[in-house]
Design an enzyme around this catalytic site. Structure first.
Site, PDB file in Angstrom:
ATOM      1  N   GLY A  18       0.827  -1.217   0.000  1.00 19.00           N
ATOM      2  CA  GLY A  18       0.000   0.000   0.000  1.00 19.00           C
ATOM      3  C   GLY A  18       0.852   1.255   0.000  1.00 19.00           C
ATOM      4  N   ALA A  19       1.877   1.264  -0.883  1.00 18.67           N
ATOM      5  CA  ALA A  19       2.881   2.335  -0.810  1.00 18.67           C
ATOM      6  C   ALA A  19       2.572   3.520  -1.712  1.00 18.67           C
ATOM      7  CB  ALA A  19       4.258   1.767  -1.149  1.00 18.67           C
ATOM      8  N   SER A  20       1.427   3.513  -2.390  1.00 19.58           N
ATOM      9  CA  SER A  20       1.212   4.588  -3.364  1.00 19.58           C
ATOM     10  C   SER A  20       0.820   5.909  -2.713  1.00 19.58           C
ATOM     11  CB  SER A  20       0.168   4.161  -4.395  1.00 19.58           C
ATOM     12  OG  SER A  20      -1.052   3.874  -3.760  1.00 19.58           O
ATOM     13  N   ARG A  21       0.328   5.880  -1.481  1.00 15.81           N
ATOM     14  CA  ARG A  21      -0.080   7.154  -0.866  1.00 15.81           C
ATOM     15  C   ARG A  21       0.065   7.059   0.659  1.00 15.81           C
ATOM     16  NH1 ARG A  21      -6.768   7.116  -1.051  1.00 15.81           N
ATOM     17  NH2 ARG A  21      -6.967   6.248   1.039  1.00 15.81           N
ATOM     18  N   ASP A  69      -2.915  -7.507  -4.799  1.00 20.32           N
ATOM     19  CA  ASP A  69      -3.920  -7.287  -3.750  1.00 20.32           C
ATOM     20  C   ASP A  69      -3.507  -8.153  -2.560  1.00 20.32           C
ATOM     21  OD1 ASP A  69      -6.119  -7.405  -2.083  1.00 20.32           O
ATOM     22  OD2 ASP A  69      -7.564  -7.905  -3.650  1.00 20.32           O
ATOM     23  N   ASN A  96       1.857  -2.284   5.446  1.00 21.77           N
ATOM     24  CA  ASN A  96       1.179  -1.010   5.681  1.00 21.77           C
ATOM     25  C   ASN A  96      -0.240  -0.975   5.123  1.00 21.77           C
ATOM     26  OD1 ASN A  96       1.096   2.174   5.804  1.00 21.77           O
ATOM     27  ND2 ASN A  96       0.675   1.604   3.682  1.00 21.77           N
ATOM     28  N   SER A 148      -2.700   0.139  15.045  1.00 23.19           N
ATOM     29  CA  SER A 148      -3.377   1.404  15.329  1.00 23.19           C
ATOM     30  C   SER A 148      -3.587   1.550  16.829  1.00 23.19           C
ATOM     31  CB  SER A 148      -4.749   1.446  14.652  1.00 23.19           C
ATOM     32  OG  SER A 148      -5.494   2.558  15.118  1.00 23.19           O
ATOM     33  N   TYR A 161     -12.376  -2.842  12.621  1.00 21.16           N
ATOM     34  CA  TYR A 161     -11.026  -2.308  12.350  1.00 21.16           C
ATOM     35  C   TYR A 161     -10.107  -2.593  13.542  1.00 21.16           C
ATOM     36  CZ  TYR A 161      -7.429   1.260  11.337  1.00 21.16           C
ATOM     37  OH  TYR A 161      -6.231   1.922  11.108  1.00 21.16           O
ATOM     38  N   ALA A 163     -10.444  -4.861  15.799  1.00 24.05           N
ATOM     39  CA  ALA A 163     -10.218  -6.306  15.940  1.00 24.05           C
ATOM     40  C   ALA A 163      -9.115  -6.774  14.995  1.00 24.05           C
ATOM     41  CB  ALA A 163     -11.521  -7.063  15.653  1.00 24.05           C
ATOM     42  N   LYS A 165      -6.636  -4.987  13.821  1.00 23.07           N
ATOM     43  CA  LYS A 165      -5.336  -4.446  14.242  1.00 23.07           C
ATOM     44  C   LYS A 165      -4.839  -5.161  15.497  1.00 23.07           C
ATOM     45  CE  LYS A 165      -4.865  -1.429  10.929  1.00 23.07           C
ATOM     46  NZ  LYS A 165      -3.800  -1.610   9.921  1.00 23.07           N
TER      47      LYS A 165
HETATM   48  P1  NAD Z   1      -4.423   5.223   3.216  1.00 26.02           P
HETATM   49  O1  NAD Z   1      -5.827   4.793   3.000  1.00 26.02           O
HETATM   50  O2  NAD Z   1      -4.037   6.604   2.819  1.00 26.02           O
HETATM   51  O3  NAD Z   1      -3.419   4.201   2.516  1.00 26.02           O
HETATM   52  C1  NAD Z   1      -3.590   2.811   2.594  1.00 26.02           C
HETATM   53  C2  NAD Z   1      -2.973   2.218   1.338  1.00 26.02           C
HETATM   54  O4  NAD Z   1      -3.228   0.798   1.340  1.00 26.02           O
HETATM   55  C3  NAD Z   1      -3.608   2.786   0.064  1.00 26.02           C
HETATM   56  O5  NAD Z   1      -2.582   3.094  -0.849  1.00 26.02           O
HETATM   57  C4  NAD Z   1      -4.453   1.623  -0.437  1.00 26.02           C
HETATM   58  O6  NAD Z   1      -4.592   1.605  -1.846  1.00 26.02           O
HETATM   59  C5  NAD Z   1      -3.641   0.435   0.049  1.00 26.02           C
HETATM   60  N1  NAD Z   1      -4.437  -0.779   0.072  1.00 26.02           N
HETATM   61  C6  NAD Z   1      -5.687  -0.934   0.590  1.00 26.02           C
HETATM   62  N2  NAD Z   1      -6.107  -2.188   0.376  1.00 26.02           N
HETATM   63  C7  NAD Z   1      -5.116  -2.845  -0.287  1.00 26.02           C
HETATM   64  C8  NAD Z   1      -4.973  -4.161  -0.787  1.00 26.02           C
HETATM   65  N3  NAD Z   1      -5.947  -5.053  -0.645  1.00 26.02           N
HETATM   66  N4  NAD Z   1      -3.811  -4.498  -1.401  1.00 26.02           N
HETATM   67  C9  NAD Z   1      -2.812  -3.593  -1.549  1.00 26.02           C
HETATM   68  N5  NAD Z   1      -2.910  -2.318  -1.096  1.00 26.02           N
HETATM   69  C10 NAD Z   1      -4.050  -1.949  -0.490  1.00 26.02           C
HETATM   70  O7  NAD Z   1      -4.113   4.946   4.738  1.00 26.02           O
HETATM   71  P2  NAD Z   1      -2.974   5.526   5.707  1.00 26.02           P
HETATM   72  O8  NAD Z   1      -3.606   6.527   6.564  1.00 26.02           O
HETATM   73  O9  NAD Z   1      -1.752   5.881   4.954  1.00 26.02           O
HETATM   74  O10 NAD Z   1      -2.733   4.224   6.623  1.00 26.02           O
HETATM   75  C11 NAD Z   1      -1.662   3.309   6.416  1.00 26.02           C
HETATM   76  C12 NAD Z   1      -1.716   2.251   7.497  1.00 26.02           C
HETATM   77  O11 NAD Z   1      -1.630   2.870   8.785  1.00 26.02           O
HETATM   78  C13 NAD Z   1      -3.015   1.437   7.507  1.00 26.02           C
HETATM   79  O12 NAD Z   1      -2.729   0.095   7.844  1.00 26.02           O
HETATM   80  C14 NAD Z   1      -3.826   2.108   8.582  1.00 26.02           C
HETATM   81  O13 NAD Z   1      -4.778   1.236   9.146  1.00 26.02           O
HETATM   82  C15 NAD Z   1      -2.746   2.508   9.562  1.00 26.02           C
HETATM   83  N6  NAD Z   1      -3.133   3.627  10.443  1.00 26.02           N
HETATM   84  C16 NAD Z   1      -3.403   4.864   9.932  1.00 26.02           C
HETATM   85  C17 NAD Z   1      -3.753   5.890  10.821  1.00 26.02           C
HETATM   86  C18 NAD Z   1      -4.051   7.299  10.361  1.00 26.02           C
HETATM   87  O14 NAD Z   1      -4.371   8.125  11.214  1.00 26.02           O
HETATM   88  N7  NAD Z   1      -3.945   7.636   9.096  1.00 26.02           N
HETATM   89  C19 NAD Z   1      -3.843   5.641  12.178  1.00 26.02           C
HETATM   90  C20 NAD Z   1      -3.563   4.373  12.649  1.00 26.02           C
HETATM   91  C21 NAD Z   1      -3.202   3.387  11.760  1.00 26.02           C
END
Ligand code: NAD
Length: 253
Positions: A18-21, A69, A96, A148, A161, A163, A165
């Site tokens: 999930g490294a694109s964003r 995926d 991630n 999280s 969610y 559960a 994590k």
């Molecule tokens: P985000 O939604 O911006 O990025 C998540 C990335 O995962 C996206 O690029 C998405 O395309 C990719 N993804 C989703 N499903 C996928 C799949 N099946 N296969 C491959 N890629 C997939 O989220 P973020 O805020 O950057 O969060 C990143 C991680 O950190 C997540 O695991 C999230 O639960 C965790 N997190 C985020 C926060 C926050 O405040 N943003 C807080 C706690 C935990």
């Protein structure tokens, strides 16, 4: 010990799911700055993944796109196995990728439950399983799973969610025990409220309430999470395993 300006991951091969964003993109860039060749995994947004790779290359780093995926066990195995065989090794896996399908218990849809468990918990399991073989072969490895703060605190409307994590944290500690003798560490990083597209989707009143509860008084940044992840991926963290590192501005302590 590694120091500023050094590249402690030089010669290492990493994969970030999930490294694109968001947080994943910051992690991929930070691992590349530290010298790793980074596999940039994405599910569907090729343009965003290509722009992440272009940023890595513009900063003098190297990597490649690895689309799959994480919820698909065979695709994860092929994607990770392919990267390891092309590069001759795999040293670092950062799980991630994650989704937040929020909803109250009594209205929660069965399809959403299957999907969130499949991505957030199944995805981490599939990728760890695929990465373990090349890491065991290389007798060195670093696995970092993004969890999280809500796995510890709970949050109304985020039961599924939380559960998933919490499940990942149990998996992290078990795999840490299982793989420790091979010099493979397995840790988790548990962010609090981080300024990304995931939290941007929240209504402003909820965002303000969250910030009010954080002792540091602001949302965290993706780069602050990436710095913690990169530490756990580096040579200096070899004696840290089975740990859940909170990056949450003091929200839970
Ligand atoms: P985000 O939604 O911006 O990025 C998540 C990335 O995962 C996206 O690029 C998405 O395309 C990719 N993804 C989703 N499903 C996928 C799949 N099946 N296969 C491959 N890629 C997939 O989220 P973020 O805020 O950057 O969060 C990143 C991680 O950190 C997540 O695991 C999230 O639960 C965790 N997190 C985020 C926060 C926050 O405040 N943003 C807080 C706690 C935990």
């Amino acid at each position: 010990m590694s120091g500023p300006g050094q590249r402690p991951l030089e010669g290492r091969v990493a994969l970030v799911t999930g490294a694109s964003r968001g947080i994943g993109r910051s992690i991929a860039r930070e691992l590349a700055r530290r010298g790793a060749h980074v596999g940039v995994n994405f599910q569907s947004n090729r343009d965003a993944a290509e722009s992440c790779l272009a940023e890595i290359e513009a900063e003098g780093g190297a990597g490649e796109l690895v689309p799959f995926d994480v919820a698909d066990a065979d695709a994860s195995n092929e994607g990770i196995g392919g990267l390891a065989s092309r590069r001759g090794r795999l040293d670092v896996l950062v799980n991630n990728a994650g989704i937040a399908l929020d909803g109250l218990l009594m209205r929660y849809k069965e399809d959403d439950w299957q999907r969130i468990v499949g991505v957030n918990l199944g995805g981490v399991f599939h990728c760890c399983k695929a990465a373990a073989r090349p890491m065991v072969k290389g007798r060195w490895g670093r696995i970092v799973n993004l969890t999280s703060v809500v796995s510890q605190l709970g949050n109304a409307g985020q039961g599924p969610y939380a559960a998933t994590k919490a499940g990942v944290e149990g998996l992290t500690r078990s795999l840490a025990r299982e793989l420790a003798s091979r010099s493979i560490t397995v840790n988790a990083v548990a962010p609090g409220f981080i300024d990304t597209e995931m939290t941007a989707a929240l209504p402003e009143a909820i965002r303000s309430a969250y910030v009010g509860a954080v002792p540091v008084g602001r949302l965290g940044t993706a780069d602050e999470v990436a710095a913690a992840v990169a530490f756990l991926c580096g040579p200096d963290a070899g004696y840290v395993t089975g740990h859940v590192l909170a990056v949450n501005g003091g929200l839970s302590m």
